[in-house]
Design a protein around this motif. Structure first.
Motif, short mmCIF file in Angstrom:
data_model
loop_
_atom_site.label_atom_id
_atom_site.label_comp_id
_atom_site.label_asym_id
_atom_site.label_seq_id
_atom_site.Cartn_x
_atom_site.Cartn_y
_atom_site.Cartn_z
N GLN A 1 -14.40 -24.06 34.81
CA GLN A 1 -13.42 -23.25 35.82
C GLN A 1 -13.62 -21.71 35.66
OE1 GLN A 1 -11.75 -25.54 37.95
NE2 GLN A 1 -11.87 -23.58 39.14
N LEU A 2 -13.70 -21.23 34.64
CA LEU A 2 -13.87 -19.85 34.57
C LEU A 2 -15.20 -19.70 35.25
CD1 LEU A 2 -12.33 -19.13 31.01
CD2 LEU A 2 -11.22 -18.49 33.43
N GLU A 3 -16.18 -20.24 34.91
CA GLU A 3 -17.58 -20.04 35.37
C GLU A 3 -17.57 -20.09 36.98
OE1 GLU A 3 -22.24 -21.74 35.28
OE2 GLU A 3 -20.59 -22.70 34.01
N LYS A 4 -16.82 -20.94 37.33
CA LYS A 4 -16.76 -21.41 38.92
C LYS A 4 -15.86 -20.28 39.55
CE LYS A 4 -14.79 -24.57 42.28
NZ LYS A 4 -14.14 -25.63 42.48
N ASP A 5 -14.71 -19.92 38.89
CA ASP A 5 -13.83 -18.74 39.53
C ASP A 5 -14.40 -17.57 39.46
OD1 ASP A 5 -12.37 -20.88 40.20
OD2 ASP A 5 -10.92 -20.84 38.83
N PHE A 6 -14.96 -17.08 38.02
CA PHE A 6 -15.09 -15.72 37.79
C PHE A 6 -16.67 -15.55 37.25
CE2 PHE A 6 -10.59 -16.04 37.12
CZ PHE A 6 -10.16 -15.01 37.80
N ARG A 7 -17.54 -16.43 37.76
CA ARG A 7 -18.98 -16.46 37.28
C ARG A 7 -19.28 -16.04 35.64
NH1 ARG A 7 -21.63 -12.16 40.23
NH2 ARG A 7 -23.41 -12.84 39.40
N LEU A 8 -18.07 -16.28 34.91
CA LEU A 8 -18.47 -16.07 33.56
C LEU A 8 -19.67 -16.83 33.05
CD1 LEU A 8 -15.14 -15.82 31.67
CD2 LEU A 8 -16.14 -14.21 33.13
N GLY A 9 -20.48 -15.92 32.13
CA GLY A 9 -21.79 -16.65 31.74
C GLY A 9 -22.76 -16.38 32.75
N HIS A 10 -22.69 -15.60 33.74
CA HIS A 10 -23.66 -15.33 34.82
C HIS A 10 -23.78 -13.67 34.90
CE1 HIS A 10 -24.42 -19.43 35.84
NE2 HIS A 10 -23.17 -19.60 35.80
#
Length: 158
Positions: free
Chosen positions: A23-32
């Motif tokens: 969800q954090l990746e989706k909402d805040f692009r964490l990991g990108h």
């Protein structure tokens, strides 16, 4: 030592962490983001692009792994960590002591399967569950280890 319920509880905590991090990746692009910086004095983890901070998180330190040493070290047992970033790790230690879970109450944890990264994520997931955190982030370190940070808050930079 551990109670009978703990292995399934820990597995569930890891599954919850995977979902939270997705969800954090989706909402805040964490990991990108091309760059991240952490400031353990301020308790912040910053994600940036082209020199501009995009996402700001408040963190607590869970622990670290070291391939050279071959174990996980809880942050509460690491004298190099700032005390104000250890409150959640200390909560996990208390949870371990109260419930007879050695891997949460002892400073060092080894992995019988010899996969320290998996162990780090599993123990970080345990901390996220106990402390009701938003997710976790692993910062690579030298000698094949990682520093595991627990995300307490997250927002887009102004």
């Amino acid at each position: 030592m551990q109670p009978d319920w703990y292995p399934a509880w820990r597995d569930d905590a890891f599954k919850q962490l995977v979902a939270k991090n997705a969800q954090l990746e989706k909402d805040f692009r964490l990991g990108h983001w091309p760059r991240y910086d952490y400031d353990l004095t301020a308790g912040k983890l910053l994600f940036s692009e082209q020199g501009i901070v995009k996402v700001v998180t408040e963190v607590q330190v869970a622990g670290s792994t070291s391939a050279k040493a071959g174990y996980w070290l809880w942050a509460w047992a690491n004298s190099n960590m700032p005390g104000e970033l250890l409150e959640d790790a200390k909560r996990v230690r208390s949870f371990g002591e109260d419930n007879g879970i050695d891997e949460l109450a002892h400073p060092y944890v080894t992995d019988a399967g010899d996969d320290l990264e998996a162990l780090g994520w599993e123990l970080a997931g345990t901390m996220v569950r106990v402390c009701e955190a938003l997710g976790a982030y692993r910062s690579p370190r030298g000698a094949g280890g990682g520093l595991y940070l627990i995300l307490k808050s997250i927002k887009w930079a102004s």
